[in-house]
Enzyme design. Structure first.
Site, mmCIF file in Angstrom:
data_model
loop_
_atom_site.group_PDB
_atom_site.id
_atom_site.type_symbol
_atom_site.label_atom_id
_atom_site.label_comp_id
_atom_site.label_asym_id
_atom_site.label_seq_id
_atom_site.Cartn_x
_atom_site.Cartn_y
_atom_site.Cartn_z
ATOM 1 N N SER A 103 -42.761 -9.751 32.306
ATOM 2 C CA SER A 103 -41.417 -10.311 32.128
ATOM 3 C C SER A 103 -40.363 -9.330 32.609
ATOM 4 C CB SER A 103 -41.208 -10.620 30.640
ATOM 5 O OG SER A 103 -39.853 -10.876 30.377
ATOM 6 N N TYR A 159 -41.548 -7.409 21.613
ATOM 7 C CA TYR A 159 -42.136 -8.322 22.625
ATOM 8 C C TYR A 159 -42.057 -7.666 23.994
ATOM 9 C CZ TYR A 159 -42.087 -11.728 26.336
ATOM 10 O OH TYR A 159 -42.321 -12.367 27.522
ATOM 11 N N LYS A 172 -45.088 -5.972 26.807
ATOM 12 C CA LYS A 172 -45.256 -6.225 28.253
ATOM 13 C C LYS A 172 -45.304 -4.892 29.009
ATOM 14 C CE LYS A 172 -45.461 -10.650 28.046
ATOM 15 N NZ LYS A 172 -46.773 -11.305 28.288
HETATM 16 C C1 WQD Z 1 -30.717 -17.135 28.118
HETATM 17 C C2 WQD Z 1 -29.216 -17.053 27.923
HETATM 18 C C3 WQD Z 1 -28.540 -16.362 25.723
HETATM 19 C C4 WQD Z 1 -29.982 -19.893 23.610
HETATM 20 C C5 WQD Z 1 -36.089 -14.582 26.913
HETATM 21 C C6 WQD Z 1 -37.094 -13.458 26.992
HETATM 22 C C7 WQD Z 1 -37.855 -13.547 28.289
HETATM 23 C C8 WQD Z 1 -38.482 -14.896 28.374
HETATM 24 C C9 WQD Z 1 -37.385 -15.948 28.369
HETATM 25 C C10 WQD Z 1 -40.665 -15.109 27.426
HETATM 26 C C11 WQD Z 1 -28.794 -15.821 27.121
HETATM 27 C C12 WQD Z 1 -28.072 -17.786 26.017
HETATM 28 C C13 WQD Z 1 -29.687 -18.979 24.604
HETATM 29 C C14 WQD Z 1 -28.919 -20.553 22.935
HETATM 30 C C15 WQD Z 1 -27.337 -19.362 24.294
HETATM 31 N N1 WQD Z 1 -39.351 -15.091 27.280
HETATM 32 N N2 WQD Z 1 -28.398 -18.734 24.942
HETATM 33 N N3 WQD Z 1 -27.631 -20.268 23.311
HETATM 34 O O1 WQD Z 1 -33.161 -14.219 26.313
HETATM 35 O O2 WQD Z 1 -32.841 -14.396 28.849
HETATM 36 O O3 WQD Z 1 -35.126 -14.392 27.919
HETATM 37 O O4 WQD Z 1 -36.705 -15.828 27.100
HETATM 38 O O5 WQD Z 1 -41.334 -15.059 28.408
HETATM 39 O O6 WQD Z 1 -38.857 -12.553 28.313
HETATM 40 O O7 WQD Z 1 -36.413 -12.215 26.978
HETATM 41 O O8 WQD Z 1 -33.688 -16.364 27.569
HETATM 42 O O9 WQD Z 1 -33.111 -18.731 27.198
HETATM 43 O O10 WQD Z 1 -33.173 -17.166 25.191
HETATM 44 O O11 WQD Z 1 -31.318 -16.977 26.835
HETATM 45 O O12 WQD Z 1 -26.160 -19.111 24.602
HETATM 46 O O13 WQD Z 1 -29.113 -21.400 22.000
HETATM 47 O O14 WQD Z 1 -28.787 -18.180 27.168
HETATM 48 O O15 WQD Z 1 -27.525 -15.645 25.031
HETATM 49 O O16 WQD Z 1 -27.564 -15.362 27.642
HETATM 50 P P1 WQD Z 1 -33.593 -14.770 27.628
HETATM 51 P P2 WQD Z 1 -32.863 -17.381 26.633
#
Ligand code: WQD
Length: 341
Positions: free
Chosen positions: A126, A151, A155
């Site tokens: 990741s 997590y 990785k």
């Molecule tokens: C994306 C953006 C949030 C939810 C994580 C892991 C990565 C992979 C994917 C496993 C951010 C914003 C999110 C919400 C929001 N996981 N957001 N409201 O954190 O980039 O990545 O998930 O493989 O390894 O680190 O993904 O989709 O959680 O967030 O505003 O209800 O959306 O703040 O900016 P992230 P995400």
């Protein structure tokens, strides 16, 4: 037909990869403990490819059963290792669960194959290993920061274990794929993302809000130093990501790799803000999304999107789907599963 083991093969990315492997002519054996997936996914895969993959319900933490599984499947040529826990927030509150499930299982699998003459191993990693990278877009030689979560640390540790093992185990060659943000679903709507409980990730929360399952989307902060104040990510269609696994596997099987451990960033190379993802959804669904801006989420990086030069030129892979296409596929999948539930 070359036999490939896919651990976690009934999960979101795993199932899409199994489809692409079967379409590419591989024989696939799926291992999954069903902790975060359903056996119903098997029929979804079969409805797409016409081939019911072999499936063994197996928890890789159960060492004895894992050993007998690999004794039974001696003639495997490759392993794609997805099986792991992946909720960032949960890993903070329950780190030992993550070190046990993500690290000890990797070690168990490697112990079964390290003496094989010739085995190709693809590791699900990741972009989280980069933490907040200094420079955008992020290339593979960006420094590996102290992980933001257990997590992410699993990785980083997983890659180090693989690199050290591949140095010694002469028959083992490894490619680690560092995913950016996988989204969307197969165009058939036979398979897609099935987040258990309240989705942690942005896109499933958007589609569940739009379909009426969630009240309102909370946007975690709009006071970041970005154009519209919201965080930037590289959202890649899960089928593009799945195809990257097949290309990486073929690179190893065809002995095109340069070293026993290679790393590739798998993203589109384009960064999109949270508000741009919302706008994309509203465009493709032709409906307004109910959201509000709230405080930042602990642990979020400001920006992360891939420098895809190495994946494009060395691996010979490039993402093809646009953000709108990926968001539309996610929306169609949400509508499909809500109809059948
Ligand atoms: C994306 C953006 C949030 C939810 C994580 C892991 C990565 C992979 C994917 C496993 C951010 C914003 C999110 C919400 C929001 N996981 N957001 N409201 O954190 O980039 O990545 O998930 O493989 O390894 O680190 O993904 O989709 O959680 O967030 O505003 O209800 O959306 O703040 O900016 P992230 P995400």
């Amino acid at each position: 037909m070359k036999k490939i083991i896919v651990t976690g093969g009934l999960g979101y990315i795993g199932s899409h990869t199994v489809v692409e492997l079967q379409l590419a002519g591989f024989e696939v054996v799926i291992i999954d403990n069903l902790s975060n997936a359903s056996a119903d996914v098997l029929s979804g895969i079969k409805n797409i490819t016409g081939i019911q993959p072999q499936f063994e319900k197996l928890d890789l933490r159960d060492k004895a059963t894992t050993i007998s599984f690999f004794e039974k499947h001696q003639n495997i040529e490759g392993i794609i290792h997805f099986a792991a826990s992946k909720a960032v927030g949960e890993s903070v509150t329950n780190p030992l669960l993550y070190y046990e499930n993500n690290i000890s299982t990797l070690i168990t699998v490697l112990q079964q194959i390290q003496h094989k003459e010739n085995i190709s191993f693809i590791f699900s990693s990741s972009c989280t290993v980069y933490g907040q990278a200094e420079k955008m877009p992020i290339s593979e030689n960006a420094s590996i920061q102290k992980a933001f979560s257990p997590y992410g640390n699993t990785k980083q540790i997983g890659e180090e274990i693989l690199q050290d093992t591949a140095q010694i185990a002469k028959g083992l060659q490894v490619i680690s794929l560092r995913y950016f943000n996988p989204i969307g679903a197969h165009s058939s709507t036979e398979i897609g993302e099935l987040p258990g409980g309240v989705p942690q990730n942005l896109v499933p929360f958007i589609t569940q809000t739009a379909i009426g399952l969630r009240q309102q989307l909370s946007v975690f902060g709009n006071d970041y130093p970005t154009e519209d104040g919201t965080c930037i990510r590289d959202y890649i269609h899960v089928v593009d990501l799945a195809k990257a696994h097949v290309i990486a596997l073929k690179r190893l099987l065809n002995k095109q790799h340069k070293t026993s451990f290679e790393v590739f960033n798998i993203g589109t190379g384009t960064g999109s803000s949270v508000l741009e993802v919302i706008e994309s959804f509203e465009r493709v669904s032709q409906q307004k999304l109910n959201y509000k801006i709230v405080n930042r989420r602990e642990g979020d990086v400001i920006s992360a999107y891939a420098d895809t030069t190495k994946a494009n030129t060395v691996l010979g892979w490039k993402a093809t789907s646009t953000l709108d296409e990926a968001m539309l596929s996610a929306w169609k999948w949400e509508q499909k599963i809500r109809k059948t539930n």
